[in-house]
Design a protein around this motif. Structure first.
Motif, PDB file in Angstrom:
ATOM      1  N   GLN A   1      10.651  18.307  -8.851  1.00 41.30           N
ATOM      2  CA  GLN A   1      10.161  17.632 -10.056  1.00 41.30           C
ATOM      3  C   GLN A   1      10.726  18.343 -11.275  1.00 41.30           C
ATOM      4  O   GLN A   1      10.617  19.568 -11.394  1.00 41.30           O
TER       5      GLN A   1
ATOM      6  N   THR B   1      11.183  12.785 -10.274  1.00 38.96           N
ATOM      7  CA  THR B   1      10.513  13.354  -9.112  1.00 38.96           C
ATOM      8  C   THR B   1      11.171  12.837  -7.842  1.00 38.96           C
ATOM      9  O   THR B   1      11.330  11.630  -7.676  1.00 38.96           O
TER      10      THR B   1
ATOM     11  N   GLY C   1       2.282  16.807 -14.367  1.00 38.98           N
ATOM     12  CA  GLY C   1       2.412  16.606 -12.920  1.00 38.98           C
ATOM     13  C   GLY C   1       1.277  15.749 -12.381  1.00 38.98           C
ATOM     14  O   GLY C   1       1.494  14.879 -11.530  1.00 38.98           O
TER      15      GLY C   1
ATOM     16  N   CYS D   1      10.339  12.590 -16.813  1.00 40.84           N
ATOM     17  CA  CYS D   1      10.215  13.313 -15.544  1.00 40.84           C
ATOM     18  C   CYS D   1      11.006  12.595 -14.469  1.00 40.84           C
ATOM     19  O   CYS D   1      11.009  11.354 -14.419  1.00 40.84           O
TER      20      CYS D   1
END
Length: 151
Positions: free
Chosen positions: A60, A108, A28, A106
């Motif tokens: 996320q 987001t 993160g 990822c």
């Protein structure tokens, strides 16, 4: 096909866990760094710094496929996946230099907000157009990869 924006960092000792791999929560942090540099590469440094453009993370999702370890150089490719009226979704592909394949992915979702009220606001046309265009081929190198290779 054009190259996406790429952000390079070197994994530090304190970012690793007892298993000697990057601690999951650090991803993160890495996404936050990469997204900031992506926005800077789009040309919105002053707007982001002044609060003219302010956003909040609302979702996320991270998928881990392989570990990154202390001393590894991680390349994070950033691209715009979706645009809403007030939101934008960025995709992040993590790779360890010298290894094949993606180590993590990822997605987001960010929502643009008013810097005073934190209420949602529409994406300005110039910001939307820049997100659509992306920062193809641009690089931010905090690992010193290009400095070392240039010698």
């Amino acid at each position: 096909m054009s190259q996406p924006f790429r952000y390079y960092l070197k994994v530090r000792y304190g970012e690793c866990d007892a298993q000697k791999v990057v601690f999951n929560a650090r991803y993160g942090d890495y996404v936050d760094l990469a997204s900031s540099e992506f926005i800077n590469a789009l040309g919105f440094v002053s707007e982001a710094g002044s609060g003219q453009l302010d956003w909040q993370l609302v979702k996320q999702t991270i998928e881990w496929k392989a570990p990154a370890r202390f001393g590894d150089v991680v390349e994070i490719s950033v691209s715009t996946l979706r645009l809403g009226s007030t939101s934008f979704t960025l995709g992040f592909d993590f790779r360890v230099l010298g290894r094949e394949g993606i180590t993590a992915h990822c997605e987001t979702v960010y929502v643009l907000v008013d810097d005073k009220t934190l209420g949602k606001r529409e994406l300005p046309a110039n910001f939307r157009a820049s997100l659509e265009r992306g920062a193809s081929g641009r690089i931010c190198d905090h690992a010193g990869v290009y400095a070392v290779n240039a010698e």
